[in-house]
Design a protein around this motif. Structure first.
Motif, short mmCIF file in Angstrom:
data_model
loop_
_atom_site.label_atom_id
_atom_site.label_comp_id
_atom_site.label_asym_id
_atom_site.label_seq_id
_atom_site.Cartn_x
_atom_site.Cartn_y
_atom_site.Cartn_z
N ALA A 129 39.81 16.64 72.95
CA ALA A 129 40.44 15.90 74.05
C ALA A 129 40.21 14.40 73.95
CB ALA A 129 39.91 16.42 75.39
N VAL A 130 39.12 14.00 73.29
CA VAL A 130 38.82 12.56 73.18
C VAL A 130 38.79 12.11 71.72
CG1 VAL A 130 37.60 12.36 75.36
CG2 VAL A 130 36.35 13.12 73.33
N SER A 131 39.31 12.96 70.83
CA SER A 131 39.32 12.64 69.40
C SER A 131 40.67 12.08 69.00
CB SER A 131 39.02 13.91 68.58
OG SER A 131 39.21 13.67 67.20
N GLU A 189 51.80 15.49 62.01
CA GLU A 189 52.94 15.14 62.86
C GLU A 189 53.96 16.27 62.94
OE1 GLU A 189 52.53 12.45 64.43
OE2 GLU A 189 50.84 11.76 63.22
N ALA A 190 53.52 17.50 62.72
CA ALA A 190 54.46 18.63 62.63
C ALA A 190 55.07 18.99 63.99
CB ALA A 190 53.76 19.84 62.05
N THR A 191 54.41 18.68 65.08
CA THR A 191 54.90 19.07 66.40
C THR A 191 54.27 18.19 67.46
OG1 THR A 191 54.99 20.90 68.00
CG2 THR A 191 53.05 20.79 66.60
N ASP A 192 54.92 18.13 68.62
CA ASP A 192 54.34 17.38 69.74
C ASP A 192 53.57 18.30 70.67
OD1 ASP A 192 56.41 18.83 70.78
OD2 ASP A 192 57.41 17.14 71.77
N ARG A 193 53.29 19.52 70.22
CA ARG A 193 52.51 20.49 71.00
C ARG A 193 51.31 20.97 70.17
NH1 ARG A 193 55.71 25.44 72.89
NH2 ARG A 193 56.83 25.24 70.89
N PRO A 194 50.27 21.45 70.82
CA PRO A 194 49.19 22.07 70.06
C PRO A 194 49.70 23.33 69.35
CG PRO A 194 48.89 22.46 72.41
CD PRO A 194 50.02 21.48 72.27
N LEU A 195 49.01 23.73 68.29
CA LEU A 195 49.45 24.85 67.46
C LEU A 195 48.39 25.94 67.41
CD1 LEU A 195 51.02 22.95 64.45
CD2 LEU A 195 52.15 24.84 65.62
N LEU A 196 48.84 27.18 67.40
CA LEU A 196 47.95 28.32 67.16
C LEU A 196 48.56 29.19 66.09
CD1 LEU A 196 45.87 30.39 69.64
CD2 LEU A 196 47.24 31.58 67.93
N LEU A 197 47.82 29.39 65.01
CA LEU A 197 48.24 30.27 63.92
C LEU A 197 47.36 31.50 63.94
CD1 LEU A 197 49.63 31.11 61.29
CD2 LEU A 197 48.12 29.52 60.06
N THR A 220 51.94 30.75 76.93
CA THR A 220 51.77 30.42 78.34
C THR A 220 51.05 29.08 78.50
OG1 THR A 220 51.71 32.75 79.00
CG2 THR A 220 50.68 31.16 80.51
N CYS A 221 50.10 28.81 77.60
CA CYS A 221 49.31 27.58 77.68
C CYS A 221 50.00 26.41 76.98
CB CYS A 221 47.93 27.81 77.08
SG CYS A 221 46.90 28.96 78.03
N GLY A 222 51.25 26.61 76.53
CA GLY A 222 52.01 25.51 75.96
C GLY A 222 51.82 25.30 74.47
N PHE A 223 51.24 26.27 73.79
CA PHE A 223 51.04 26.15 72.35
C PHE A 223 52.29 26.57 71.58
CE2 PHE A 223 46.73 25.66 73.46
CZ PHE A 223 46.01 25.27 72.33
N CYS A 224 52.50 25.95 70.45
CA CYS A 224 53.46 26.44 69.49
C CYS A 224 52.77 27.55 68.71
CB CYS A 224 53.89 25.32 68.56
SG CYS A 224 55.04 25.85 67.27
N TYR A 225 53.33 28.76 68.75
CA TYR A 225 52.67 29.93 68.19
C TYR A 225 53.23 30.27 66.82
CZ TYR A 225 51.18 34.79 67.57
OH TYR A 225 50.66 35.96 67.08
N CYS A 245 43.39 20.22 78.96
CA CYS A 245 42.94 18.86 78.72
C CYS A 245 43.08 18.50 77.24
CB CYS A 245 41.48 18.68 79.16
SG CYS A 245 40.32 19.80 78.36
N TYR A 246 43.95 19.22 76.55
CA TYR A 246 44.11 19.02 75.11
C TYR A 246 45.53 18.54 74.82
CZ TYR A 246 45.61 23.75 76.24
OH TYR A 246 46.17 24.84 76.85
N GLY A 247 45.71 18.09 73.58
CA GLY A 247 47.02 17.58 73.19
C GLY A 247 47.47 18.16 71.86
N PRO A 248 48.44 17.58 71.22
CA PRO A 248 49.00 18.13 69.97
C PRO A 248 48.07 18.02 68.77
CG PRO A 248 50.04 16.03 70.52
CD PRO A 248 49.22 16.42 71.70
#
Length: 546
Positions: free
Chosen positions: A417-419, A516-524, A491-496, A443-446
């Protein structure tokens, strides 16, 4: 003639080694083996005082005159309580008083047996250290007993002087004193200054090993990284150390590849350690089986940490200060000890795995962008990641303080969140689902990327040697499940993203690792078979056997 109680024999040797010359002895029955042993040793001047209330103050007066620690020894029960006023006086006057209390075995405390009360910790905050020795039945008991006595005696003059309490359980029979020779007992010293004095001692040893424990990003930034430093020490450093110098990281495969003769030959003479936890179980086993002649642990707090059972010196200093003043050795004839370790490590083939948890971790590690932060969850994941070299510029974090699975995801979320760099989280399914609420508070970002390794249960339990589980026991130990993170992630806004084989992993990987692959956080989410994963890992280690 001395008692055969090994905890008392250790105490008899170590008191003298730590500068105790005078012992005040009070009458009683349970402390007979203590009194007979101390009074038989020429190292001690023994003083008989009947009343414990007086005995404590007699010992305090002796310590004040001698400027050194003095011991006072009493029997079990209320006798010990009568020392309380003297202990309080010693604490507030900073007098190094060593209170030794004989005790009944713990099983009999509170059972209406005579002269029993809970003695460990009875002085509370009025002593600098309180230890309760074990009755020694095994080698581990004896090591533990030795360590506790050293800890207590070192505390008498650590950050100011003061009293300590050593409680000694004594089981029956205890009247006989059949021992004629005292055993050898390891003495742990503490160095708090004059670091340069250690330089000459260090130069006596040619086989030097440095083991760097866990350190947060930036922890090792000021430590030596030069090739000259690497020539002087066989350096072992895992990813969680965040050490960027020349070091051996593939410790587990390396130790697996050595013959017993090679392990003996490469045994260090001097081991130096600093930092926090060590992951490698093989390294712990190796250094416990082949202990060094000396082990120095560098600790800013000066607290006793004896991970390998061979500690001889606590160096109370910052690691960077120690190496700046002690670790630089000039014009020394090389023993090639460090080079031999490095050559053996470099000769190992790179770890490569078919599609599996290890394979997925290895592929992501090889494609990590730099700079980035890597968060390793506990159990299998943090160990598998160690099989693969990290690119320079990756900062590593892991909850190895107590090694539980709780909070691995939440800690990574807070860090990210602060990195300002991409943050990758490698996490197993049980750890993820246990802490999935870490994604609830957005509280996280992409910059957050989660590699979720889902093998439908706790894989590490399948890798434990000798563990056999019935179908019913499996349900409670391994926690099998059929859950997927997809619904929660979306649901939490991740790109799955997901993968069930090598082709799908290869297809998902570029998007997962590109900053820079997405403007959302990612979960693989990578689905694997735990039985096959464990077999692949066993085959890998088997292939390294000499």
């Amino acid at each position: 003639m001395y008692t055969d109680k090994k905890n008392i024999l250790q105490l008899a040797v170590l008191l003298s080694a730590h500068g105790v010359r005078h012992v005040v002895l009070c009458p009683g029955s349970r402390d007979i083996p203590l009194a007979r042993t101390f009074s038989s040793l020429p190292e001690y001047v023994c003083h008989a005082v009947t009343d414990e209330r007086s005995a404590g103050f007699v010992a305090l007066g002796l310590a004040l005159h001698e400027g050194a620690p003095v011991a006072v020894c009493c029997t079990s029960g209320s006798a010990l309580l009568n020392l309380h006023p003297a202990v309080a006086e010693a604490f507030y006057r900073q007098v190094p008083l060593v209170v030794i209390s004989a005790d009944r075995p713990a099983a009999w405390i509170g059972q209406m047996d005579g002269q029993t009360l809970p003695q460990p910790g009875v002085f509370g905050t009025l002593v600098k250290k309180s230890v309760d020795l074990p009755e020694v039945a095994t080698d581990e008991d004896e090591w533990y007993c030795n360590r506790l006595i050293n800890e207590a005696l070192l505390a008498t003059d650590h950050h100011g002087r003061g009293p300590v309490h050593i409680n000694v359980p004594v089981g029956e029979p205890f009247f006989d004193c059949p021992v004629t020779d005292l055993p050898r007992a390891r003495v742990i010293r503490r160095s708090t200054g004059r670091l340069e004095a250690l330089k000459e001692k260090l130069s006596r040893y040619r086989k030097r090993m440095l083991v760097i424990g866990q350190g947060e990003p930036g922890f090792a930034a000021s430590l030596p990284r030069t090739s000259d430093f690497a020539n002087h020490f066989a350096c072992m450093a895992e990813h969680i150390s965040n050490y960027a110098g020349a070091a051996i990281g593939n410790i587990e495969p390396l130790l697996s590849s050595l013959t017993p003769d090679e392990q003996q030959e490469l045994r260090p003479e001097l081991l130096i350690t600093y930092g926090g936890h060590i992951l490698s179980k093989r390294l712990k086993k190796y250094l416990r089986r082949y202990p060094p002649v000396e082990h120095w642990h560098i600790s800013p707090s000066g607290e006793v940490v004896d991970l390998f059972g061979a500690l001889t010196l606590l160096v109370e200093a910052e690691p960077a200060d120690f190496f700046a003043r002690v670790g630089t050795l000039e014009d020394e004839a090389s023993s090639n000890y460090a080079a031999r370790w490095m050559q053996r490590a470099a000769a190992l083939p790179p770890a490569r795995f078919a599609y599996s948890e290890m394979g997925a971790i290895g592929e992501v590690v090889r494609h990590l962008p730099v700079p980035c932060a890597l968060h390793l969850a506990n159990s299998s994941v943090v160990r598998y990641a160690q099989l693969f070299p990290l690119p320079a510029g990756v900062e590593v974090s892991s909850n190895r303080g107590t090694n539980g699975i709780e909070g691995s995801l939440s800690a990574a979320v807070g860090y990210a969140a602060v990195s300002a760099v991409p943050n990758f989280v490698f996490i197993g399914d049980l750890s993820f689902f246990y802490d999935m609420n870490g994604l609830w508070n957005a509280c996280y970002g992409p910059n957050l990327r989660i590699l979720l390794l889902n093998n439908a249960g706790g894989e590490i339990f399948h890798a434990l040697p000798g563990l056999q589980l019935s179908a019913e026991a499996r349900r409670f130990v391994v926690a099998p499940h059929h859950a997927s993170a997809r619904g929660w992630a979306e649901t939490c806004g991740f790109c799955y993203l997901s993968a069930r084989d090598g082709d799908e992993l290869a297809a998902a990987l570029p998007r997962f690792v590109q900053p820079e692959a997405t403007d959302r956080p990612l979960l693989l989410e990578v689905f694997t078979d735990k039985t096959r994963d464990v077999q692949l890992l066993r085959d890998y280690y088997h292939s390294l056997k000499p």
